[in-house]
Motif scaffolding. Structure first.
Motif, PDB file in Angstrom:
ATOM      1  N   GLU A  84       0.712  -1.192   0.119  1.00 61.24           N
ATOM      2  CA  GLU A  84       0.110  -0.248  -0.112  1.00 61.24           C
ATOM      3  C   GLU A  84       0.866   1.245   0.011  1.00 61.24           C
ATOM      4  O   GLU A  84       0.588   2.227  -0.537  1.00 61.24           O
ATOM      5  CB  GLU A  84      -1.069   0.109   0.950  1.00 61.24           C
ATOM      6  CG  GLU A  84      -1.949  -0.979   1.110  1.00 61.24           C
ATOM      7  CD  GLU A  84      -2.875  -1.221  -0.086  1.00 61.24           C
ATOM      8  OE1 GLU A  84      -3.134  -0.006  -0.498  1.00 61.24           O
ATOM      9  OE2 GLU A  84      -3.126  -2.303  -0.543  1.00 61.24           O
ATOM     10  N   LYS A  85       1.812   1.171   0.519  1.00 62.19           N
ATOM     11  CA  LYS A  85       3.153   2.394   0.616  1.00 62.19           C
ATOM     12  C   LYS A  85       3.496   2.862  -0.774  1.00 62.19           C
ATOM     13  O   LYS A  85       3.718   3.653  -1.340  1.00 62.19           O
ATOM     14  CB  LYS A  85       3.861   1.983   1.743  1.00 62.19           C
ATOM     15  CG  LYS A  85       3.487   2.106   3.210  1.00 62.19           C
ATOM     16  CD  LYS A  85       5.002   1.986   3.921  1.00 62.19           C
ATOM     17  CE  LYS A  85       4.539   2.197   5.470  1.00 62.19           C
ATOM     18  NZ  LYS A  85       5.785   2.105   6.314  1.00 62.19           N
ATOM     19  N   LEU A  86       3.863   1.473  -1.433  1.00 67.77           N
ATOM     20  CA  LEU A  86       3.942   1.413  -2.869  1.00 67.77           C
ATOM     21  C   LEU A  86       3.088   2.343  -3.764  1.00 67.77           C
ATOM     22  O   LEU A  86       3.451   2.952  -4.524  1.00 67.77           O
ATOM     23  CB  LEU A  86       4.601   0.165  -3.162  1.00 67.77           C
ATOM     24  CG  LEU A  86       5.128   0.202  -4.864  1.00 67.77           C
ATOM     25  CD1 LEU A  86       6.112   0.977  -5.153  1.00 67.77           C
ATOM     26  CD2 LEU A  86       5.426  -1.294  -5.249  1.00 67.77           C
ATOM     27  N   ARG A  87       1.821   1.627  -3.531  1.00 67.67           N
ATOM     28  CA  ARG A  87       0.781   2.172  -4.285  1.00 67.67           C
ATOM     29  C   ARG A  87       0.468   3.663  -4.089  1.00 67.67           C
ATOM     30  O   ARG A  87       0.224   4.626  -5.040  1.00 67.67           O
ATOM     31  CB  ARG A  87      -0.435   1.534  -4.206  1.00 67.67           C
ATOM     32  CG  ARG A  87      -0.501   0.022  -4.254  1.00 67.67           C
ATOM     33  CD  ARG A  87      -2.016  -0.524  -4.265  1.00 67.67           C
ATOM     34  NE  ARG A  87      -3.122   0.042  -4.963  1.00 67.67           N
ATOM     35  CZ  ARG A  87      -4.066   0.897  -4.230  1.00 67.67           C
ATOM     36  NH1 ARG A  87      -4.002   0.691  -3.010  1.00 67.67           N
ATOM     37  NH2 ARG A  87      -4.908   1.187  -4.850  1.00 67.67           N
ATOM     38  N   GLN A  88       0.791   4.176  -2.813  1.00 62.96           N
ATOM     39  CA  GLN A  88       0.389   5.565  -2.513  1.00 62.96           C
ATOM     40  C   GLN A  88       1.628   6.338  -3.257  1.00 62.96           C
ATOM     41  O   GLN A  88       1.350   7.394  -3.776  1.00 62.96           O
ATOM     42  CB  GLN A  88       0.640   5.810  -0.935  1.00 62.96           C
ATOM     43  CG  GLN A  88       0.400   7.149  -0.541  1.00 62.96           C
ATOM     44  CD  GLN A  88       0.368   7.363   1.046  1.00 62.96           C
ATOM     45  OE1 GLN A  88       0.293   6.339   1.653  1.00 62.96           O
ATOM     46  NE2 GLN A  88       0.097   8.474   1.240  1.00 62.96           N
ATOM     47  N   ALA A  89       2.906   5.792  -3.330  1.00 64.94           N
ATOM     48  CA  ALA A  89       4.094   6.539  -3.846  1.00 64.94           C
ATOM     49  C   ALA A  89       3.652   6.526  -5.248  1.00 64.94           C
ATOM     50  O   ALA A  89       4.046   7.585  -5.823  1.00 64.94           O
ATOM     51  CB  ALA A  89       5.346   5.761  -3.515  1.00 64.94           C
ATOM     52  N   GLU A  90       3.137   5.393  -5.869  1.00 66.56           N
ATOM     53  CA  GLU A  90       2.938   5.640  -7.279  1.00 66.56           C
ATOM     54  C   GLU A  90       1.736   6.401  -7.692  1.00 66.56           C
ATOM     55  O   GLU A  90       1.840   7.305  -8.670  1.00 66.56           O
ATOM     56  CB  GLU A  90       2.468   4.090  -7.598  1.00 66.56           C
ATOM     57  CG  GLU A  90       3.532   2.992  -7.717  1.00 66.56           C
ATOM     58  CD  GLU A  90       3.344   1.778  -8.375  1.00 66.56           C
ATOM     59  OE1 GLU A  90       1.959   1.602  -8.133  1.00 66.56           O
ATOM     60  OE2 GLU A  90       3.964   1.011  -8.423  1.00 66.56           O
ATOM     61  N   GLN A  91       0.833   6.714  -6.897  1.00 66.42           N
ATOM     62  CA  GLN A  91      -0.269   7.491  -7.263  1.00 66.42           C
ATOM     63  C   GLN A  91       0.123   8.841  -6.883  1.00 66.42           C
ATOM     64  O   GLN A  91      -0.202   9.926  -7.779  1.00 66.42           O
ATOM     65  CB  GLN A  91      -1.438   7.218  -6.104  1.00 66.42           C
ATOM     66  CG  GLN A  91      -2.262   5.859  -6.457  1.00 66.42           C
ATOM     67  CD  GLN A  91      -3.522   5.741  -5.520  1.00 66.42           C
ATOM     68  OE1 GLN A  91      -3.847   6.586  -4.658  1.00 66.42           O
ATOM     69  NE2 GLN A  91      -3.972   4.837  -5.843  1.00 66.42           N
ATOM     70  N   THR A  92       1.123   9.257  -5.941  1.00 72.78           N
ATOM     71  CA  THR A  92       1.552  10.580  -5.819  1.00 72.78           C
ATOM     72  C   THR A  92       2.172  10.959  -7.066  1.00 72.78           C
ATOM     73  O   THR A  92       2.194  12.201  -7.248  1.00 72.78           O
ATOM     74  CB  THR A  92       2.432  10.742  -4.263  1.00 72.78           C
ATOM     75  OG1 THR A  92       1.702  10.323  -3.354  1.00 72.78           O
ATOM     76  CG2 THR A  92       3.120  11.891  -4.276  1.00 72.78           C
ATOM     77  N   THR A  93       3.360  10.112  -7.424  1.00 68.34           N
ATOM     78  CA  THR A  93       3.877  10.520  -8.483  1.00 68.34           C
ATOM     79  C   THR A  93       3.152  10.480  -9.627  1.00 68.34           C
ATOM     80  O   THR A  93       3.449  11.692 -10.686  1.00 68.34           O
ATOM     81  CB  THR A  93       5.138   9.329  -8.860  1.00 68.34           C
ATOM     82  OG1 THR A  93       5.939   8.944  -7.590  1.00 68.34           O
ATOM     83  CG2 THR A  93       5.834   9.600 -10.002  1.00 68.34           C
ATOM     84  N   LEU A  94       2.065   9.624  -9.859  1.00 64.92           N
ATOM     85  CA  LEU A  94       1.348   9.768 -11.204  1.00 64.92           C
ATOM     86  C   LEU A  94       0.684  11.492 -11.006  1.00 64.92           C
ATOM     87  O   LEU A  94       0.215  11.926 -11.971  1.00 64.92           O
ATOM     88  CB  LEU A  94       0.448   8.858 -11.051  1.00 64.92           C
ATOM     89  CG  LEU A  94      -0.753   8.786 -12.315  1.00 64.92           C
ATOM     90  CD1 LEU A  94      -0.041   8.861 -13.534  1.00 64.92           C
ATOM     91  CD2 LEU A  94      -1.712   7.620 -12.286  1.00 64.92           C
ATOM     92  N   ASN A  95       0.231  11.428  -9.918  1.00 58.80           N
ATOM     93  CA  ASN A  95      -0.600  12.712  -9.631  1.00 58.80           C
ATOM     94  C   ASN A  95       0.311  14.068 -10.169  1.00 58.80           C
ATOM     95  O   ASN A  95      -0.224  15.092 -10.596  1.00 58.80           O
ATOM     96  CB  ASN A  95      -1.230  12.958  -8.277  1.00 58.80           C
ATOM     97  CG  ASN A  95      -2.003  14.344  -7.832  1.00 58.80           C
ATOM     98  OD1 ASN A  95      -2.790  14.610  -8.882  1.00 58.80           O
ATOM     99  ND2 ASN A  95      -1.907  15.041  -6.722  1.00 58.80           N
ATOM    100  N   GLN A  96       1.661  14.083  -9.768  1.00 59.96           N
ATOM    101  CA  GLN A  96       2.381  14.986  -9.840  1.00 59.96           C
ATOM    102  C   GLN A  96       2.699  15.130 -11.486  1.00 59.96           C
ATOM    103  O   GLN A  96       2.935  16.389 -11.843  1.00 59.96           O
ATOM    104  CB  GLN A  96       3.641  14.821  -8.936  1.00 59.96           C
ATOM    105  CG  GLN A  96       3.596  15.048  -7.641  1.00 59.96           C
ATOM    106  CD  GLN A  96       5.119  14.612  -6.863  1.00 59.96           C
ATOM    107  OE1 GLN A  96       5.866  13.985  -7.511  1.00 59.96           O
ATOM    108  NE2 GLN A  96       5.204  14.841  -5.632  1.00 59.96           N
TER     109      GLN A  96
END
Length: 271
Positions: A84-96
């Motif tokens: 889930e931490k990895l998914r959050q990092a991926e979503q944060t990067t995708l949002n950026q």
């Protein structure tokens, strides 16, 4: 790993030593205290010499299987938390990346408009300059056009610098050389969507990594409580032990010994 702890453990021990004191053992006669001079019926002595003990033990955990299963479950939950931490990092990067993409698109569109305005004002400046030379237009009109042209060129320069910075940030997010040149394409209008707002909100909340991580941590705490509670259960194992004695007196100590039984370990107080 926790999975291998379910399997039997095999251990080998060895002890090589030398006796510091000579060991003597004997059996006294019942007449020793009655008839003077009557000694022990027999005596056994072990000379001081190097000796060796070799031992092997195989233990199969029994009662520990419950705690091991909880440890495996805890490890699985920890893996899901990291996921889930990895998914959050991926979503944060995708949002950026999305924000940066739209910022580049906006800056690029504004810069294209300013470049069109620059061409227009340059042509207007040329025509106005010719009219002033022919005394058709006033010099003030030419100065006003030149002022507008300079203002538009200054704004275009600022937007150019801003666009370069945004492109460098975008390249950095994509993990490529910041000097890579590119031009973003306009995004088609995504109109015509007929979505249920309540359903969309529920789905979004359910898929948020931080909320899923929080639920997993609650489950981790519950499993950890059960693990600590299981420490009250004694460690019971089925065991096989084999021992071999070398350079001992065979009459006092057998040369080999093998046994099968149950091993129990229980710490009553852990303070």
């Amino acid at each position: 790993s926790d999975l291998t702890r379910r399997l039997p453990s095999m251990e080998v021990y060895s002890l090589v030593s030398q006796q510091l004191v000579k060991l003597d053992a004997g059996s006294a006669s019942s007449a020793t205290n009655v008839i003077p001079g009557v000694g022990s019926i027999f005596s056994i002595g072990t000379a001081r010499r190097p000796t060796a003990i070799f031992a092997g033990q195989i233990l199969q955990p029994l009662s520990q299987q419950y705690r091991i299963r909880l440890d495996i479950k805890q490890a699985g939950l920890a893996r899901e938390v990291e996921g889930e931490k990895l998914r959050q990092a991926e979503q944060t990067t995708l949002n950026q990346v999305k924000k940066n993409y739209y910022a580049i698109l906006q800056t690029q569109s504004a810069l294209d408009s300013l470049r069109e305005a620059i061409r227009y004002y340059r042509e207007l400046d040329r025509v106005t300059t010719d009219n002033v030379a022919q005394q058709v237009s006033l010099k003030a009109d030419s100065l006003e056009v030149k002022t507008r042209l300079a203002k538009v060129e200054y704004e275009a320069l600022n937007l150019t610098n801003q666009l370069v910075t945004e492109k460098e940030q975008f390249n950095n997010l994509l993990g490529r050389d910041v000097r890579t040149e590119f031009r973003v394409a306009a995004i088609a209008d995504a109109g015509g969507l007929d979505a249920d707002l309540t359903l969309a909100r529920t789905r979004a909340l359910d898929q948020r990594p931080e909320l899923r991580e929080a639920r997993l941590r609650v489950r981790q705490a519950e499993v950890d409580r059960r693990i600590k509670k299981s420490e009250y259960i004694p460690d019971v194992s089925a065991g096989f032990t084999y021992m071999s004695f070398r350079n001992f007196d065979n009459a006092a100590i057998p040369k080999n010994s093998a046994s099968v039984g149950v091993v129990m370990k229980w710490e009553v107080f852990d303070w």
